[in-house]
Write a protein that holds these residues in place. Structure first.
Motif, PDB file in Angstrom:
ATOM      1  N   GLU A 245       0.814  -1.214   0.000  1.00 13.44           N
ATOM      2  CA  GLU A 245       0.000   0.000   0.000  1.00 13.44           C
ATOM      3  C   GLU A 245       0.851   1.268   0.000  1.00 13.44           C
ATOM      4  N   SER A 246       1.981   1.219   0.696  1.00 13.46           N
ATOM      5  CA  SER A 246       2.856   2.396   0.782  1.00 13.46           C
ATOM      6  C   SER A 246       3.919   2.418  -0.314  1.00 13.46           C
ATOM      7  N   ASN A 247       3.777   1.542  -1.319  1.00 13.15           N
ATOM      8  CA  ASN A 247       4.651   1.525  -2.493  1.00 13.15           C
ATOM      9  C   ASN A 247       6.082   1.090  -2.178  1.00 13.15           C
ATOM     10  N   PHE A 248       6.262   0.338  -1.087  1.00 13.44           N
ATOM     11  CA  PHE A 248       7.587  -0.186  -0.761  1.00 13.44           C
ATOM     12  C   PHE A 248       7.824  -1.560  -1.387  1.00 13.44           C
ATOM     13  N   TYR A 249       6.762  -2.254  -1.719  1.00 14.56           N
ATOM     14  CA  TYR A 249       6.871  -3.645  -2.178  1.00 14.56           C
ATOM     15  C   TYR A 249       5.946  -3.857  -3.374  1.00 14.56           C
ATOM     16  N   HIS A 250       6.466  -4.559  -4.396  1.00 10.46           N
ATOM     17  CA  HIS A 250       5.679  -4.894  -5.575  1.00 10.46           C
ATOM     18  C   HIS A 250       5.964  -6.345  -5.956  1.00 10.46           C
ATOM     19  N   LYS A 251       4.989  -6.984  -6.554  1.00 10.40           N
ATOM     20  CA  LYS A 251       5.172  -8.354  -7.045  1.00 10.40           C
ATOM     21  C   LYS A 251       4.472  -8.506  -8.378  1.00 10.40           C
ATOM     22  N   GLU A 252       5.156  -9.113  -9.331  1.00 10.26           N
ATOM     23  CA  GLU A 252       4.571  -9.421 -10.625  1.00 10.26           C
ATOM     24  C   GLU A 252       5.043 -10.808 -11.031  1.00 10.26           C
ATOM     25  N   ASN A 253       4.100 -11.744 -11.123  1.00  6.41           N
ATOM     26  CA  ASN A 253       4.433 -13.153 -11.339  1.00  6.41           C
ATOM     27  C   ASN A 253       5.390 -13.604 -10.229  1.00  6.41           C
ATOM     28  N   ASP A 254       6.567 -14.112 -10.562  1.00  7.00           N
ATOM     29  CA  ASP A 254       7.503 -14.562  -9.534  1.00  7.00           C
ATOM     30  C   ASP A 254       8.539 -13.496  -9.181  1.00  7.00           C
ATOM     31  N   THR A 255       8.461 -12.327  -9.799  1.00  5.70           N
ATOM     32  CA  THR A 255       9.428 -11.254  -9.556  1.00  5.70           C
ATOM     33  C   THR A 255       8.931 -10.338  -8.451  1.00  5.70           C
ATOM     34  N   ILE A 256       9.801 -10.045  -7.494  1.00  6.39           N
ATOM     35  CA  ILE A 256       9.466  -9.107  -6.430  1.00  6.39           C
ATOM     36  C   ILE A 256      10.396  -7.898  -6.518  1.00  6.39           C
ATOM     37  N   ARG A 257       9.920  -6.773  -6.010  1.00 13.45           N
ATOM     38  CA  ARG A 257      10.698  -5.535  -6.026  1.00 13.45           C
ATOM     39  C   ARG A 257      10.376  -4.747  -4.760  1.00 13.45           C
ATOM     40  N   PHE A 258      11.398  -4.248  -4.090  1.00 11.40           N
ATOM     41  CA  PHE A 258      11.175  -3.464  -2.885  1.00 11.40           C
ATOM     42  C   PHE A 258      12.152  -2.300  -2.848  1.00 11.40           C
ATOM     43  N   ARG A 259      11.735  -1.211  -2.221  1.00 13.66           N
ATOM     44  CA  ARG A 259      12.569  -0.022  -2.155  1.00 13.66           C
ATOM     45  C   ARG A 259      13.826  -0.297  -1.352  1.00 13.66           C
ATOM     46  N   SER A 260      14.960   0.124  -1.908  1.00 15.84           N
ATOM     47  CA  SER A 260      16.240  -0.210  -1.271  1.00 15.84           C
ATOM     48  C   SER A 260      16.418   0.491   0.066  1.00 15.84           C
ATOM     49  N   ASP A 261      15.894   1.726   0.209  1.00 17.90           N
ATOM     50  CA  ASP A 261      16.108   2.446   1.474  1.00 17.90           C
ATOM     51  C   ASP A 261      15.387   1.780   2.641  1.00 17.90           C
ATOM     52  N   ALA A 262      14.388   0.937   2.336  1.00 21.88           N
ATOM     53  CA  ALA A 262      13.699   0.221   3.408  1.00 21.88           C
ATOM     54  C   ALA A 262      14.605  -0.812   4.071  1.00 21.88           C
ATOM     55  N   LEU A 263      15.673  -1.223   3.370  1.00 21.12           N
ATOM     56  CA  LEU A 263      16.571  -2.255   3.891  1.00 21.12           C
ATOM     57  C   LEU A 263      17.733  -1.670   4.702  1.00 21.12           C
ATOM     58  N   ASP A 264      17.901  -0.359   4.660  1.00 19.31           N
ATOM     59  CA  ASP A 264      19.038   0.261   5.356  1.00 19.31           C
ATOM     60  C   ASP A 264      19.049  -0.018   6.866  1.00 19.31           C
ATOM     61  N   PRO A 265      17.906   0.099   7.570  1.00 20.99           N
ATOM     62  CA  PRO A 265      17.940  -0.185   9.021  1.00 20.99           C
ATOM     63  C   PRO A 265      18.366  -1.621   9.340  1.00 20.99           C
TER      64      PRO A 265
END
Length: 291
Positions: A245-265
């Motif tokens: 909902e907050s546009n940090f995570y996306h999925k299409e078929n088996d591919t996932i995508r997440f914002r890199s700055d979310a992984l910094d902590p």
């Protein structure tokens, strides 16, 4: 009042198709890492996914290891059997969980992807009773090599002996980091840490409209993510739903995508918990490991 209803993130799960040729082909391509003494693989130790192993050890498994196949849920080591061999996963994903598979109420699972060790390491020297079970998460093919064979080769080759000792230590250290994360981090932070660990094997950095993302062509289902981070599936579905909902995570078929700055902590947590005097310090920015 016109209140917005809270989404029901428990309605369904976006499932990866573990049987699809595309998923299986993508899984076979984890990032290769240089491996050398004294520190092992050219990447920091990460939780929940077994670390890369020396190339000559991998070749040894492939040349003389006994082939074995298992379907999802089947045990790689049968209950009450002597844990007298190590297992290399060649295709698919295997899980390693604590406790007896027939009486444990909650998983705390680590996984082995292709080219990684799935079991037999923690009882290698002492042969004391192990704690846990080893099973196929997806359709699995693997190679088993008896510990006695490996020990004989270790006596003959000093460098191979040191390589084995370093890799066995790295496997244990990876498990320790995962246990520490499950004990001390909240669920959302554990999910981000899992995505960070997974990206070290399968992720690449991309930019979309000025925002940097990590993209992976393959991942595991939320059910397995929940087992890895020792959370309920309801918690994981809810958190990933909120991230979508907050546009940090996306999925299409088996591919996932997440914002890199979310992984910094998650990376800062790993760096902050590491001993200062070790040989192989983590880089300040984890992105350098994805190039």
């Amino acid at each position: 009042k016109n209140l917005r209803p809270e989404p029901n993130y428990n309605e369904h799960e976006e499932c990866m198709n573990y049987q699809s040729p595309a998923w299986q082909a993508a899984l076979q391509r984890p990032r290769e890492r240089k491996w050398e003494l004294p520190y092992g693989a050219d990447e920091p130790l990460m939780p929940w996914i077994a670390p890369p192993l020396p190339e000559n050890l991998k070749k040894l498994f492939l040349s003389i290891g006994a082939e074995y196949e298992a379907q999802p849920g089947q045990l790689i080591y049968r209950v009450n059997n002597d844990l007298n061999s190590m297992t290399l996963i060649t295709h698919g994903i295997a899980g390693r969980s604590f406790g007896n598979p027939y009486n444990q109420s909650k998983y705390a699972m680590a996984i082995a992807i292709p080219g990684r060790i799935a079991g037999g390491n923690h009882t290698f020297f002492s042969r004391r009773p192990g704690n846990g079970s080893y099973f196929a998460v997806s359709p699995v093919r693997c190679r088993k090599l008896r510990n006695d064979t490996l020990k004989a080769l270790m006596k003959e080759d000093k460098d191979f002996h040191e390589q084995m000792c370093v890799h066995l230590e790295c496997l244990i250290q990876s498990d320790r980091i995962g246990l520490a994360a499950n004990m001390s981090l909240p669920v959302r932070d554990r999910i981000f840490l899992f995505f960070l660990t997974w990206s070290f094997a399968y992720g690449r950095l991309i930019e979309i409209n000025g925002t940097e993302y990590v993209e992976c062509d393959v991942c595991i289902n939320q059910t397995e993510v929940a087992k890895v981070v020792a959370a309920s599936i309801i918690q994981v579905r809810r958190e990933i739903g909120l991230l979508k909902e907050s546009n940090f995570y996306h999925k299409e078929n088996d591919t996932i995508r997440f914002r890199s700055d979310a992984l910094d902590p998650a990376w800062l947590w790993l760096c902050g918990n590491e001993e200062g005097g070790n040989l192989y310090q983590r880089n300040k920015d984890w992105r350098s490991y994805l190039t």
